[in-house]
Design an enzyme around this catalytic site. Structure first.
Site, PDB file in Angstrom:
ATOM      1  CD  GLU A 177      -1.479  -1.071  -3.805  1.00 30.37           C
ATOM      2  OE1 GLU A 177      -1.581  -1.212  -2.574  1.00 30.37           O
ATOM      3  OE2 GLU A 177      -2.194  -1.685  -4.617  1.00 30.37           O
ATOM      4  N   GLY A 215       0.817  -1.208   0.000  1.00 29.33           N
ATOM      5  CA  GLY A 215       0.000   0.000   0.000  1.00 29.33           C
ATOM      6  C   GLY A 215       0.853   1.261   0.000  1.00 29.33           C
TER       7      GLY A 215
HETATM    8  C1  3H9 Z   1      -0.911  -4.300   1.522  1.00 26.70           C
HETATM    9  O1  3H9 Z   1      -0.287  -3.284   1.537  1.00 26.70           O
HETATM   10  C2  3H9 Z   1      -2.196  -4.442   0.788  1.00 26.70           C
HETATM   11  C3  3H9 Z   1      -2.488  -3.309  -0.167  1.00 26.70           C
HETATM   12  O2  3H9 Z   1      -1.976  -3.604  -1.453  1.00 26.70           O
HETATM   13  C4  3H9 Z   1      -3.967  -3.102  -0.363  1.00 26.70           C
HETATM   14  C5  3H9 Z   1      -4.759  -2.683   0.800  1.00 26.70           C
HETATM   15  C6  3H9 Z   1      -6.153  -2.338   0.450  1.00 26.70           C
HETATM   16  N1  3H9 Z   1       1.048  -3.846   9.094  1.00 26.70           N
HETATM   17  O3  3H9 Z   1       9.472  -6.642  10.280  1.00 26.70           O
HETATM   18  P1  3H9 Z   1       9.775  -5.812  11.463  1.00 26.70           P
HETATM   19  C7  3H9 Z   1       5.031  -4.555  12.278  1.00 26.70           C
HETATM   20  S1  3H9 Z   1      -0.415  -5.681   2.357  1.00 26.70           S
HETATM   21  C8  3H9 Z   1       1.080  -3.952  10.424  1.00 26.70           C
HETATM   22  O4  3H9 Z   1      10.241  -6.483  12.691  1.00 26.70           O
HETATM   23  P2  3H9 Z   1      11.946  -4.610  10.028  1.00 26.70           P
HETATM   24  C9  3H9 Z   1       5.662  -5.889  12.634  1.00 26.70           C
HETATM   25  O5  3H9 Z   1       4.679  -6.850  12.939  1.00 26.70           O
HETATM   26  C10 3H9 Z   1       1.062  -5.151   3.177  1.00 26.70           C
HETATM   27  N2  3H9 Z   1       2.209  -4.160  11.145  1.00 26.70           N
HETATM   28  O6  3H9 Z   1      10.791  -4.631  11.113  1.00 26.70           O
HETATM   29  C11 3H9 Z   1       6.527  -5.517  13.803  1.00 26.70           C
HETATM   30  O7  3H9 Z   1       5.677  -5.413  14.924  1.00 26.70           O
HETATM   31  P3  3H9 Z   1       6.203  -5.753  16.402  1.00 26.70           P
HETATM   32  C12 3H9 Z   1       2.224  -5.063   2.267  1.00 26.70           C
HETATM   33  C13 3H9 Z   1       3.347  -4.263  10.463  1.00 26.70           C
HETATM   34  O8  3H9 Z   1      12.606  -3.288  10.164  1.00 26.70           O
HETATM   35  C14 3H9 Z   1       6.999  -4.115  13.440  1.00 26.70           C
HETATM   36  O9  3H9 Z   1       6.075  -3.607  12.475  1.00 26.70           O
HETATM   37  N3  3H9 Z   1       3.417  -4.749   3.012  1.00 26.70           N
HETATM   38  C15 3H9 Z   1       3.387  -4.171   9.072  1.00 26.70           C
HETATM   39  O10 3H9 Z   1      12.765  -5.837  10.131  1.00 26.70           O
HETATM   40  C16 3H9 Z   1       8.378  -4.067  12.856  1.00 26.70           C
HETATM   41  O11 3H9 Z   1       8.451  -4.984  11.760  1.00 26.70           O
HETATM   42  C17 3H9 Z   1       4.209  -5.711   3.496  1.00 26.70           C
HETATM   43  O12 3H9 Z   1       3.985  -6.887   3.294  1.00 26.70           O
HETATM   44  C18 3H9 Z   1       2.173  -3.938   8.376  1.00 26.70           C
HETATM   45  N4  3H9 Z   1       2.134  -3.815   7.034  1.00 26.70           N
HETATM   46  O13 3H9 Z   1      11.229  -4.686   8.628  1.00 26.70           O
HETATM   47  C19 3H9 Z   1       5.399  -5.257   4.298  1.00 26.70           C
HETATM   48  N5  3H9 Z   1       4.669  -4.312   8.665  1.00 26.70           N
HETATM   49  O14 3H9 Z   1       7.284  -4.774  16.655  1.00 26.70           O
HETATM   50  C20 3H9 Z   1       5.492  -6.030   5.576  1.00 26.70           C
HETATM   51  C21 3H9 Z   1       5.403  -4.497   9.775  1.00 26.70           C
HETATM   52  O15 3H9 Z   1       5.011  -5.566  17.261  1.00 26.70           O
HETATM   53  N6  3H9 Z   1       6.543  -5.558   6.442  1.00 26.70           N
HETATM   54  N7  3H9 Z   1       4.621  -4.460  10.867  1.00 26.70           N
HETATM   55  O16 3H9 Z   1       6.709  -7.154  16.344  1.00 26.70           O
HETATM   56  C22 3H9 Z   1       7.859  -5.835   6.239  1.00 26.70           C
HETATM   57  O17 3H9 Z   1       8.243  -6.420   5.249  1.00 26.70           O
HETATM   58  C23 3H9 Z   1       8.832  -5.400   7.291  1.00 26.70           C
HETATM   59  O18 3H9 Z   1       8.112  -5.206   8.475  1.00 26.70           O
HETATM   60  C24 3H9 Z   1       9.586  -4.077   6.962  1.00 26.70           C
HETATM   61  C25 3H9 Z   1      10.397  -3.640   8.213  1.00 26.70           C
HETATM   62  C26 3H9 Z   1      10.553  -4.347   5.801  1.00 26.70           C
HETATM   63  C27 3H9 Z   1       8.642  -2.978   6.618  1.00 26.70           C
END
Ligand code: 3H9
Length: 648
Positions: A103, A100
């Site tokens: 996007e 997102g």
């Molecule tokens: C989407 O976008 C759908 C859209 O196309 C359409 C919608 C209509 N949401 O990984 P980390 C939390 S689908 C909520 O340890 P890093 C994570 O749980 C999404 N929470 O850090 C953790 O929480 P906690 C597409 C999230 O520095 C904390 O943040 N996006 C989300 O190693 C730290 O995360 C993805 O798939 C989220 N989206 O890595 C990206 N993301 O501290 C998913 C993270 O309580 N995220 N958290 O344990 C990642 O790939 C990695 O988190 C990122 C940071 C690279 C961003």
């Protein structure tokens, strides 16, 4: 305070999202952005810069909201509104603009990135496709096959590639905000760009498209989302923007409710939950700068390379200088490989070498903060090593063993201060495999546990905490389903049938192929070791021992469960005859199994062993087991893990 604020920089409005930790596009962020849009449409600044506070641009939709009732405004509607703004919107991207977040950047008229920024559409990794226009806008901005690559593989790209593809207008070499404001001023003086949604989709030759897509989806195995992402981008090329957006949304909503997405979302959060312990809350880890490694074999060299590549200093110790040189050569093999593949620069390669030494005298370990032994799996040998470590290391140094199955309580008890002894069980190749089992013996001090977890973070491993038992979590479960697979042979199956069932289930390889690859002598040694304590009543399959007695240890000897002519596995008629004769010898009537029946036995076995591990407290949660199975043995992520499948 609102998570979205607006400040004027001259006649440029700067809208800032501040929603830690990763600026996920939660309802509050969406509402805040909608308000900022309405306000700027009214106040009419020359242009708007959209930026994020903290470590990253928006990392995606808020995944935690996916299982909750929908809250207005939706991301697609918000992005359509931003794209229709009457002033230019400039996305100033640092960190990772994912899903997102990507996007949102696409809905802006311009994009500028920090040199270290990354952008991508990783929704496939959650069993989804982009659901807010990613598959529609991206192929209208960059080459559609590149757009398909981003959506299908889920792999983000760096700022340079994004600029080359036309996804970023520019890279900010200095301060990102200043550069974005300059770009905004420039954009304000020019005619508005046509919204991507209103642009015609480029034509792509069908044969070129088909060839590219089949290559990009080849690694998907049983996972649906990469195929769905390819279909969504194709839809976007075959329909006008608004119609394609509607199709994308329908596909996204269907996938959001799918079992694969539920499993992938579960494992996403599970991987972020494991490796945390209430025991280490508020406990400071000990310093970690200098690492000692005992043993320069494949495992020791892999651990050394992982530590070096993460910026640590490494002192390797071997039994004599020749062995130390051989260990150093193995480490160089790995570092040289990283250099060759462009993963590190020449300068970095040289700097890593400066951080590495291999010697034969334990006295070199005086400054080590953590020493990991990776020597021969023999209790007496391990105890000798620990006695030498105790004599050579400073008293606060953490002493770790990489044993795969020996009793770490016994190793710990052999030193004066057992609270400093921990298990750090790596998987081979140690510089690549993400999983690290942190094995917690009874006497372990909390700050040593905190140090082990910190070490895992530094070397970018996924730590799972395990109690002391034979095989800990990973190898204990694997031994158990390997035994079950042996029973299946006697009961009527053949190795290639079990392997095919496992591969079709989604494992990267079957249990017999895996043993041939690792070497059958490893399991044979373990069985011989356990022979004395094995209960007489336990069912025992002699087939693997008989294969080993013939000197057939798998790939390395050209023969094991399979025959390897030219390195390719083929069925071995002698092994199959042996299996059939063993069934007859034991009076077992062989039965024909379906793939489902074979997998039900193997999966059931993983689940039963997992349940035992949980009830004994060897693992604290089902997440520990599932994360282990996914990352140690390639259990299909899109099934969540054996315990998730069990609904445990
Ligand atoms: C989407 O976008 C759908 C859209 O196309 C359409 C919608 C209509 N949401 O990984 P980390 C939390 S689908 C909520 O340890 P890093 C994570 O749980 C999404 N929470 O850090 C953790 O929480 P906690 C597409 C999230 O520095 C904390 O943040 N996006 C989300 O190693 C730290 O995360 C993805 O798939 C989220 N989206 O890595 C990206 N993301 O501290 C998913 C993270 O309580 N995220 N958290 O344990 C990642 O790939 C990695 O988190 C990122 C940071 C690279 C961003």
């Amino acid at each position: 305070m609102s998570v979205v604020t607006t400040q004027m920089h001259g006649d440029i409005a700067v809208v800032t999202i501040d929603n830690p930790p990763v600026n996920a596009a939660s309802q509050a962020v969406r509402q805040g952005l909608m308000n900022a849009l309405m306000a700027t449409e009214k106040s009419k600044p020359a242009a708007v810069v959209l930026t994020c506070a903290g470590r990253t641009f928006v990392a995606g939709a808020d995944i935690r909201e996916f299982d909750k009732p929908f809250l207005e405004p939706g991301l697609p509607e918000l992005l359509n509104a931003i794209e229709s703004a009457t002033r230019p919107w400039i996305a100033a991207i640092h960190g990772t603009a994912l899903g997102g977040g990507c996007e949102l950047a696409l809905a802006c008229s311009h994009r500028i990135g920090a040199a270290t920024a990354k952008i991508g559409l990783p929704e496939v990794n959650l069993g989804l496709i982009p659901g807010a226009g990613g598959t529609v806008r991206l192929p209208r901005l960059i080459d559609p096959i590149d757009a398909a690559r981003l959506a299908i593989t889920g792999k983000p790209i760096g700022a340079r590639e994004a600029t080359k593809l036309g996804l970023f207008d520019a890279i900010a070499e200095g301060d990102l905000l200043e550069a974005a404001v300059e770009l905004a001023k420039d954009a304000a003086d020019k005619p508005m760009r046509a919204p991507l949604l209103t642009r015609a989709a480029p034509e792509v030759d069908q044969a070129t498209w088909d060839a590219a897509i089949s290559k990009l989806t080849a690694k998907a195995r049983g996972q649906n989302s990469p195929h769905e992402a390819a279909a969504a981008v194709r839809d976007a090329l075959d329909h006008d923007g608004p119609a394609a957006l509607k199709l994308e949304r329908e596909r996204f909503m269907r996938l959001k409710g799918s079992p694969q997405s539920a499993a992938l979302r579960y494992i996403f959060f599970a991987e972020r939950t494991v490796g945390k312990s209430p025991r280490t809350k508020g406990v400071a880890p000990r310093p970690l700068a200098q690492i000692g490694i005992i043993g320069g074999g494949t495992m020791g060299a892999g651990i050394a390379a992982a530590a070096l590549l993460s910026g640590l200093k490494v002192q390797m110790i071997e039994r004599n200088q020749d062995a130390a040189n051989a260990g150093a050569a193995r480490v160089e093999g790995i570092l040289g490989g990283s250099l060759k593949r462009g993963l590190i620069t020449e300068a970095k390669h040289d700097a890593l070498h400066a951080n590495f030494e291999a010697a034969s005298d334990y006295a070199e370990l005086g400054e080590a903060d953590l020493v990991i032994e990776a020597v021969f799996e023999d209790m007496d040998v391990k105890k000798e090593v620990f006695a030498a470590l105790e004599a050579a290391c400073k008293p606060e140094a953490v002493l770790a063993t990489n044993t795969s199955y020996l009793d770490i309580n016994e190793i710990a008890a052999s030193v004066k201060d057992p609270s400093r002894v921990v298990g750090l069980h790596f998987f081979s190749p140690a510089h690549i495999m993400k999983l690290l089992e942190i094995v917690v013996p009874e006497a372990l001090a909390d700050d040593v546990l905190a140090t082990a977890i910190q070490f895992a973070k530094i070397v970018r491993k996924l730590p799972v905490l395990a109690g002391v038992c034979d095989g800990f979590i990973a190898n204990r479960i694997m031994s158990s389903y390997r035994r079950e697979a042996d029973y299946l042979l006697e009961d009527g199956a053949l190795p290639y049938e079990v392997d095919a069932a496992m591969r079709n289930f989604g494992m990267p390889m079957g249990i017999f192929e895996m043993q041939d690859l690792a070497g059958l002598d490893i399991g044979w040694a373990a069985r011989k070791r356990r022979a004395a304590t094995r209960p007489a009543s336990e069912r025992y399959v002699d087939i693997p021992d008989r294969i080993c007695k013939q000197g057939n240890f798998g790939r390395k000897t050209g023969r094991g469960w399979y025959l390897y002519d030219d390195g390719k596995p083929t069925r071995d008629p002698e092994v199959e005859a042996l299996i059939i004769s063993e069934s007859a010898r034991k009076g077992i009537t062989r039965k024909k199994f379906t793939e489902e029946e074979l997998m039900a036995r193997i999966l059931g076995c993983m689940q039963n062993e997992g349940a035992a591990i949980l009830s004994e407290g060897i693992a604290a949660s089902r997440e520990d087991i599932d994360v282990t199975m996914v990352n140690a043995f390639g259990f299909p992520r899109w099934k969540g893990g054996p315990m998730f499948m069990k609904g445990a």
